[in-house]
Design an enzyme around this catalytic site. Sequence first.
Site, PDB file in Angstrom:
ATOM      1  N   THR A 211     -63.276  97.238 -64.640  1.00 47.13           N
ATOM      2  CA  THR A 211     -62.355  96.129 -64.431  1.00 47.13           C
ATOM      3  C   THR A 211     -60.949  96.693 -64.413  1.00 47.13           C
ATOM      4  O   THR A 211     -60.718  97.742 -64.996  1.00 47.13           O
ATOM      5  CB  THR A 211     -62.466  95.126 -65.599  1.00 47.13           C
ATOM      6  OG1 THR A 211     -63.822  94.734 -65.747  1.00 47.13           O
ATOM      7  CG2 THR A 211     -61.646  93.901 -65.396  1.00 47.13           C
ATOM      8  N   ARG A 239     -74.718  87.835 -59.759  1.00 50.93           N
ATOM      9  CA  ARG A 239     -74.309  87.921 -61.164  1.00 50.93           C
ATOM     10  C   ARG A 239     -72.808  87.662 -61.290  1.00 50.93           C
ATOM     11  O   ARG A 239     -72.007  88.188 -60.527  1.00 50.93           O
ATOM     12  CB  ARG A 239     -74.663  89.296 -61.727  1.00 50.93           C
ATOM     13  CG  ARG A 239     -74.267  89.513 -63.195  1.00 50.93           C
ATOM     14  CD  ARG A 239     -72.959  90.277 -63.320  1.00 50.93           C
ATOM     15  NE  ARG A 239     -72.635  90.591 -64.720  1.00 50.93           N
ATOM     16  CZ  ARG A 239     -71.533  91.218 -65.109  1.00 50.93           C
ATOM     17  NH1 ARG A 239     -70.648  91.612 -64.211  1.00 50.93           N
ATOM     18  NH2 ARG A 239     -71.318  91.456 -66.388  1.00 50.93           N
ATOM     19  N   GLY A 241     -69.655  87.905 -64.037  1.00 52.44           N
ATOM     20  CA  GLY A 241     -69.298  88.530 -65.301  1.00 52.44           C
ATOM     21  C   GLY A 241     -68.232  87.765 -66.061  1.00 52.44           C
ATOM     22  O   GLY A 241     -67.927  86.605 -65.777  1.00 52.44           O
ATOM     23  N   ASP A 242     -67.636  88.450 -67.030  1.00 55.67           N
ATOM     24  CA  ASP A 242     -66.627  87.818 -67.870  1.00 55.67           C
ATOM     25  C   ASP A 242     -65.263  87.730 -67.211  1.00 55.67           C
ATOM     26  O   ASP A 242     -64.442  86.881 -67.584  1.00 55.67           O
ATOM     27  CB  ASP A 242     -66.489  88.585 -69.188  1.00 55.67           C
ATOM     28  CG  ASP A 242     -65.953  89.999 -68.967  1.00 55.67           C
ATOM     29  OD1 ASP A 242     -66.611  90.764 -68.237  1.00 55.67           O
ATOM     30  OD2 ASP A 242     -64.892  90.343 -69.519  1.00 55.67           O
ATOM     31  N   THR A 262     -62.219  94.727 -70.602  1.00 52.06           N
ATOM     32  CA  THR A 262     -63.036  95.564 -69.738  1.00 52.06           C
ATOM     33  C   THR A 262     -64.201  96.099 -70.552  1.00 52.06           C
ATOM     34  O   THR A 262     -64.015  96.563 -71.675  1.00 52.06           O
ATOM     35  CB  THR A 262     -62.225  96.728 -69.142  1.00 52.06           C
ATOM     36  OG1 THR A 262     -63.113  97.623 -68.452  1.00 52.06           O
ATOM     37  CG2 THR A 262     -61.474  97.520 -70.208  1.00 52.06           C
ATOM     38  N   GLY A 263     -65.389  96.011 -69.985  1.00 59.25           N
ATOM     39  CA  GLY A 263     -66.565  96.494 -70.707  1.00 59.25           C
ATOM     40  C   GLY A 263     -67.814  95.769 -70.265  1.00 59.25           C
ATOM     41  O   GLY A 263     -67.900  95.286 -69.131  1.00 59.25           O
ATOM     42  N   GLY A 265     -69.726  92.896 -69.709  1.00 57.19           N
ATOM     43  CA  GLY A 265     -69.308  91.508 -69.590  1.00 57.19           C
ATOM     44  C   GLY A 265     -70.165  90.508 -70.320  1.00 57.19           C
ATOM     45  O   GLY A 265     -69.665  89.481 -70.802  1.00 57.19           O
TER      46      GLY A 265
END
Length: 346
Positions: A211, A239, A241-242, A262-263, A265
Amino acid sequence: EHQDIIASKADMPKETDERINHGPTLVIHGGAGVIDRANFPESKQKEYLDALKESLLVGYEVLRKGGSSFDAVVASVIVMEDCPFFNAGKGSVFTISGKNELEASIMHGVDSHPAGACTLLKTVKNPIILAKTLLQDPENPHVFLGGIEAENYAKSKGLEMVDPGYFWTKHRWKQHLDGLEKKDLIPENLRMLNNLDAGDSSDNDPNPIGTVGAVAVDIDGIISTATSTGGFNNKKDGRIGDTPLIACGTWADNETCGVSGTGNGEFFIRHSVAYDVAARMKYLEESVQDAASNVIEHLSKVGGIGGVIALDKYGNFAMPFNTEGMFRGYIRISEGIPYANVFKDE
């Protein structure tokens, strides 16, 4: 087991007293994840650090001229979306079927909490501009649009559209094929291509869990946050994500802080990571540094990996992460010097 939280000394302001107003400040990240120093030569590191500094300087120019934090974070993220090094815009990772599906969000820290978000994009050149447009459009009643309708909206607003092939890069395609091969899912007709590319120098490219994001505070003490991503390598088609989910990957509130994550999600979604930083500041009266570090510590305990950047209205900030590295940097108008890091200090 989980690694201890890693934070570079360069990540912290020289003064940590929140009564000091450091003035307009911009903080960015370009992804956290598997970044092996041994296989990441200094020449390549310099390329990434230079790209981070370019992003910082572009946003800095907006703030230096008295511009808004909103315009600064958009400008900064556009630079990273246009750079093939980062997993956002051009250079995004591929879905399991070999497509790019992009998403982004933006939030303004004023009382009404205006926000814009978009996902499942395949032809919008700069997702963060679409998120910005959604937020600023007085005729748009929605925070979040996705898929073909989001792209139709982007076209109707005159945003730049591209062929899906624009987002393709050689090293991301190789990561896609490598991932399929490890799961024994690579189609036979692509196996030879993967073998031919096996010796390419892109083998040494870092593979951030990807991200990009920016948080800024301007001369009026207003905070804005922008986040953009291509998701994670070989995610299922469709999909989400966050990153486009307000309170999960993105948050902004003038009274507490702005946060971009970032990581992994799924963990950021289940634990409302971005908002959790602000909530700790609001209800526990923690500093931005303590709140961000405590949230990442909790993320480690529940099995999540990644990091956040968080910034309060006084220009205090934190960049904790629990991975091998995180591309990150900051710049203050009072100094005009861009600082960028990948790994923790020796």
